[in-house]
Design a protein around this motif. Structure first.
Motif, PDB file in Angstrom:
ATOM      1  N   GLN A   1      -4.400   1.136  -2.182  1.00  0.00           N
ATOM      2  CA  GLN A   1      -5.401   2.211  -2.160  1.00  0.00           C
ATOM      3  C   GLN A   1      -5.253   3.079  -0.910  1.00  0.00           C
ATOM      4  O   GLN A   1      -5.301   4.317  -0.984  1.00  0.00           O
ATOM      5  CB  GLN A   1      -6.811   1.606  -2.216  1.00  0.00           C
ATOM      6  CG  GLN A   1      -7.135   0.927  -3.534  1.00  0.00           C
ATOM      7  CD  GLN A   1      -8.502   0.268  -3.518  1.00  0.00           C
ATOM      8  OE1 GLN A   1      -9.289   0.464  -2.583  1.00  0.00           O
ATOM      9  NE2 GLN A   1      -8.793  -0.513  -4.543  1.00  0.00           N
ATOM     10  N   MET A   2      -5.047   2.433   0.223  1.00  0.00           N
ATOM     11  CA  MET A   2      -4.863   3.182   1.462  1.00  0.00           C
ATOM     12  C   MET A   2      -3.578   4.009   1.418  1.00  0.00           C
ATOM     13  O   MET A   2      -3.541   5.156   1.881  1.00  0.00           O
ATOM     14  CB  MET A   2      -4.811   2.223   2.649  1.00  0.00           C
ATOM     15  CG  MET A   2      -6.126   1.485   2.911  1.00  0.00           C
ATOM     16  SD  MET A   2      -6.005   0.258   4.227  1.00  0.00           S
ATOM     17  CE  MET A   2      -5.558   1.308   5.610  1.00  0.00           C
ATOM     18  N   GLN A   3      -2.561   3.455   0.796  1.00  0.00           N
ATOM     19  CA  GLN A   3      -1.288   4.175   0.658  1.00  0.00           C
ATOM     20  C   GLN A   3      -1.452   5.398  -0.230  1.00  0.00           C
ATOM     21  O   GLN A   3      -0.954   6.481   0.083  1.00  0.00           O
ATOM     22  CB  GLN A   3      -0.239   3.239   0.062  1.00  0.00           C
ATOM     23  CG  GLN A   3       1.153   3.841  -0.024  1.00  0.00           C
ATOM     24  CD  GLN A   3       2.141   2.871  -0.651  1.00  0.00           C
ATOM     25  OE1 GLN A   3       2.039   2.565  -1.833  1.00  0.00           O
ATOM     26  NE2 GLN A   3       3.072   2.357   0.134  1.00  0.00           N
ATOM     27  N   ASN A   4      -2.174   5.247  -1.316  1.00  0.00           N
ATOM     28  CA  ASN A   4      -2.415   6.373  -2.224  1.00  0.00           C
ATOM     29  C   ASN A   4      -3.232   7.468  -1.551  1.00  0.00           C
ATOM     30  O   ASN A   4      -2.981   8.665  -1.744  1.00  0.00           O
ATOM     31  CB  ASN A   4      -3.124   5.897  -3.493  1.00  0.00           C
ATOM     32  CG  ASN A   4      -2.242   5.013  -4.351  1.00  0.00           C
ATOM     33  OD1 ASN A   4      -1.022   5.086  -4.269  1.00  0.00           O
ATOM     34  ND2 ASN A   4      -2.856   4.161  -5.183  1.00  0.00           N
TER      35      ASN A   4
ATOM     36  N   ARG B   1       7.242   2.435  -7.552  1.00  0.00           N
ATOM     37  CA  ARG B   1       6.647   1.230  -6.988  1.00  0.00           C
ATOM     38  C   ARG B   1       7.157   0.981  -5.571  1.00  0.00           C
ATOM     39  O   ARG B   1       8.279   1.349  -5.226  1.00  0.00           O
ATOM     40  CB  ARG B   1       6.988   0.010  -7.851  1.00  0.00           C
ATOM     41  CG  ARG B   1       6.481   0.107  -9.265  1.00  0.00           C
ATOM     42  CD  ARG B   1       6.660  -1.213 -10.004  1.00  0.00           C
ATOM     43  NE  ARG B   1       8.059  -1.586 -10.153  1.00  0.00           N
ATOM     44  CZ  ARG B   1       8.469  -2.716 -10.712  1.00  0.00           C
ATOM     45  NH1 ARG B   1       7.566  -3.590 -11.160  1.00  0.00           N
ATOM     46  NH2 ARG B   1       9.749  -2.988 -10.827  1.00  0.00           N
ATOM     47  N   THR B   2       6.309   0.376  -4.774  1.00  0.00           N
ATOM     48  CA  THR B   2       6.676  -0.082  -3.438  1.00  0.00           C
ATOM     49  C   THR B   2       6.570  -1.608  -3.440  1.00  0.00           C
ATOM     50  O   THR B   2       6.098  -2.197  -4.420  1.00  0.00           O
ATOM     51  CB  THR B   2       5.711   0.490  -2.375  1.00  0.00           C
ATOM     52  OG1 THR B   2       4.416  -0.096  -2.564  1.00  0.00           O
ATOM     53  CG2 THR B   2       5.610   2.008  -2.473  1.00  0.00           C
TER      54      THR B   2
END
Length: 309
Positions: A302-305, A219-220
């Motif tokens: 979502q952008m991080q993934n 987790r972040t």
């Protein structure tokens, strides 16, 4: 005829005490029991201890008699390391500067003993029991904030797990390491994240905690924010002020995270949500801001993934 081979115990040139000295064999004529040597070796003149082993396999301790001032000076240097520097300057041929440095390093590298051992244990206990005043007093007395127990846990680990932001901040201000790991590999940030203590996470991030440490739990701060917002949205028992305070904490955490990650565009969007939060007057307005922040975190995840792939 008794033939013995003397073993001379000489003080090591290293950092050990005389009880841990090196042993060297002194080659010379054998001495019968009851006889005196005609000459003293230099080591004997300095107060050496002679060990002789006879055919009967018995160990005899024969201490030679050095001059009184030589013996006192030898013991003084041996048991008073604090005065070694002065002795080294007055007798550079006998106490070298390199030996002084080695002795200094050895003393600094010694673990906590006696009173210090009690103090660091007390620091961890009071941090775990949320005793801020005692933690402050111990830190002011120079108790090491990074000292860990047998499981690698420091006072910062305990206070982070408990969610005590004031003690966390206090420990960091006295030099506690926010990236120190326990025996299981957990940093204080891991523990704060697992227990959802958002203010502590923010404080640790400001104190230099590595964000990638949160990857251990998968987790972040974005994931933590989304989870916290879900809880807030599902509950109707929170007052407007309580809800505003919770959302403010989440925004502060995300602000620190985005600053570390260098995402300026995302920071601008977050500041816009923060400004809207300050203008909320009703529960409906508060719900709108909460929904907006939840959408922001979901999109950011979502952008991080996508970036990870």
């Amino acid at each position: 005829m008794d033939v013995s081979s003397p073993l001379v115990a000489a003080a090591s040139d290293g950092d050990r005490s005389s009880s841990e000295g090196e042993y060297t064999v002194a080659h010379g004529p054998a001495v019968r029991d009851g006889e005196k040597r005609e000459e003293e070796t230099p080591m004997e003149a300095a107060g050496a201890v002679g060990f002789s082993i006879s055919r009967l396999d018995t160990l005899r301790l024969n201490r030679t008699r050095p001059p009184a001032d030589t013996e006192l000076r030898y013991l003084h240097l041996l048991w008073q390391p604090g005065e070694l520097l002065q002795a080294g300057r007055s007798s550079p041929g006998k106490i070298t500067s390199s030996r002084v440095r080695r002795l200094g390093r050895a003393r600094r590298n010694m673990g906590p003993i006696g009173k210090d051992l009690y103090a660091v244990k007390r620091l961890r206990e009071t941090a775990n029991s949320n005793d801020t005043d005692t933690v402050r007093r111990l830190l002011e007395e120079d108790t090491d904030p990074c000292a860990a127990d047998d499981k690698g846990r420091t006072a910062l680990h305990f206070s982070s797990c408990n969610g005590n932001e004031s003690i966390v901040q206090l420990l960091l201000s006295y030099g506690a390491d926010p990236n120190q790991r326990d025996s299981l590999g957990n940093t204080p940030l891991h523990l704060a994240a697992c227990t959802n203590h958002v203010p502590v996470i923010t404080t640790l991030l400001r104190g230099g905690a590595r964000v990638d440490a949160l990857d251990r739990a998968g987790r972040t701060p974005l994931h933590l924010a989304r989870s916290k917002l879900n809880i807030l949205q599902e509950g109707d028992s929170h007052s407007l002020e309580t809800l505003r305070g919770e959302v403010t904490q989440i925004i502060q955490m995300l602000r620190e995270y985005l600053n570390i990650m260098g995402q300026s565009e995302e920071r601008e969007k977050l500041e816009h949500i923060s400004n809207q939060l300050q203008n909320t007057r009703t529960r409906e307005q508060m719900d709108e801001v909460t929904d907006l922040l939840a959408s922001f975190t979901s999109l950011s995840i979502q952008m991080q993934n996508m970036g990870d792939h």
